[in-house]
Scaffold this active site. Structure first.
Site, PDB file in Angstrom:
ATOM      1  N   CYS A  89       6.496   8.666  -1.292  1.00  0.00           N
ATOM      2  CA  CYS A  89       6.025   7.475  -1.544  1.00  0.00           C
ATOM      3  C   CYS A  89       4.658   7.416  -1.587  1.00  0.00           C
ATOM      4  CB  CYS A  89       6.449   6.808  -0.052  1.00  0.00           C
ATOM      5  SG  CYS A  89       5.732   5.083   0.438  1.00  0.00           S
ATOM      6  N   CYS A  90       3.731   8.495  -0.950  1.00  0.00           N
ATOM      7  CA  CYS A  90       2.428   8.529  -1.344  1.00  0.00           C
ATOM      8  C   CYS A  90       2.201   8.887  -2.750  1.00  0.00           C
ATOM      9  CB  CYS A  90       1.766   9.936  -0.392  1.00  0.00           C
ATOM     10  SG  CYS A  90       1.639   9.578   1.391  1.00  0.00           S
ATOM     11  N   CYS A  95      -1.923  13.492   2.258  1.00  0.00           N
ATOM     12  CA  CYS A  95      -1.227  12.758   1.426  1.00  0.00           C
ATOM     13  C   CYS A  95      -1.333  13.211  -0.046  1.00  0.00           C
ATOM     14  CB  CYS A  95      -1.454  11.269   1.460  1.00  0.00           C
ATOM     15  SG  CYS A  95      -3.054  11.073   0.812  1.00  0.00           S
ATOM     16  N   CYS A 133      -2.028   3.462   5.532  1.00  0.00           N
ATOM     17  CA  CYS A 133      -0.872   2.450   5.627  1.00  0.00           C
ATOM     18  C   CYS A 133      -0.271   1.954   6.801  1.00  0.00           C
ATOM     19  CB  CYS A 133       0.229   2.931   4.456  1.00  0.00           C
ATOM     20  SG  CYS A 133      -0.200   3.038   3.009  1.00  0.00           S
TER      21      CYS A 133
HETATM   22  S1  SF4 Z   1       0.704   6.453   3.692  1.00  0.00           S
HETATM   23 FE1  SF4 Z   1       1.388   4.590   2.433  1.00  0.00          FE
HETATM   24  S2  SF4 Z   1       1.928   5.608   0.524  1.00  0.00           S
HETATM   25 FE2  SF4 Z   1       2.012   7.292   2.084  1.00  0.00          FE
HETATM   26  S3  SF4 Z   1       4.428   7.386   2.829  1.00  0.00           S
HETATM   27 FE3  SF4 Z   1       3.183   5.854   4.391  1.00  0.00          FE
HETATM   28  S4  SF4 Z   1       3.357   3.842   3.400  1.00  0.00           S
HETATM   29 FE4  SF4 Z   1       3.860   5.454   1.556  1.00  0.00          FE
END
Ligand code: SF4
Length: 232
Positions: A116-117, A227, A199
């Protein structure tokens, strides 16, 4: 790398402003602050725009930020009469990720969280960095166990860029003192137990005795808590 060692020696004991002034002048048009909109990056935004009002400052809107973070972008633009560059993820990989893993799939495993990151943060970051020779970051050594070895000037092998961390030696108190003294806009969540803000679904408030990054991906072990933006 020899040049990097020389630069670190040259700026040892010098102020962040002196370090920034050198790099902003030397790499004009090929340098930018990659701002997470955290306290350190707000300090750097203030220092940079006071040095060069046309300097590039960019941030990444992952689509999952706190409302307070969007408010901060707006207040920062107003205070400095500027428009931060906002990069967004490409929609196709985000849609594919959500289709495969669900809207909150990042809670299920470290791999899914990193994926996702990757699609929401790393891809737009790499796109933003692709035109640069130097990126400025707000890393501080005391921020976490993964950042104790950070230097003021580093060679970022992965991105083939010089990475400049002007606040590397600063304490959290130094950051707050600068914010207050210069009336720098900051995220209101910082006064509600959120020392480090990312996030919304991946950030929680922390207790006074917890590490300042304990609220980021709090369900993971500390050694996983990067991340991919800063590989260390
Ligand atoms: S920090 Fe943001 S980009 Fe990373 S996993 Fe969580 S929602 Fe997704």
């Amino acid at each position: 790398m020899e040049n990097i060692d020389k630069l670190n020696a040259r700026f040892a004991g010098k102020s962040p402003e002196e370090l920034l002034a050198f790099f902003l002048n030397e790499y004009r048009g090929r340098i930018a602050l990659a701002s997470s909109l955290g306290l350190e990056d707000q300090v750097l935004t203030d220092m940079i725009l006071k040095t060069d009002s046309g300097a590039k400052i960019f941030t990444i809107d992952t689509g999952r930020l706190f409302p307070e973070t969007y408010s901060l972008i707006d207040r920062t633009n107003l205070k400095y009469n500027t428009r931060l560059d906002v990069y967004f993820p490409r929609h196709e990989p985000v849609e594919a990720y959500v289709k495969q893993n669900g809207i909150n799939g990042f809670y299920e495993s470290v791999d899914k969280r990193k994926e996702c990151c990757k699609v929401r943060k790393i891809e737009p970051l790499l796109r933003a960095l692709s035109s640069l020779d130097v990126w400025i970051c707000g890393l501080r050594q005391e921020q976490s166990v993964t950042r104790t070895g950070v230097q003021a000037v580093e060679w970022d092998e992965g991105n083939q860029l010089i990475k400049v961390n002007p606040l590397v030696q600063w304490s959290e108190q130094d950051v707050w003192d600068y914010i207050k003294a210069n009336q720098v806009p900051y995220n209101k969540l910082h006064t509600k137990g959120f020392p480090s803000i990312g996030c919304q679904p991946c950030t929680r408030a922390v207790q006074a005795d917890e590490d300042i990054r304990a609220g980021r991906w709090w369900w993971e072990n500390p050694e996983h808590k990067e991340c991919g933006l800063h590989r260390r």
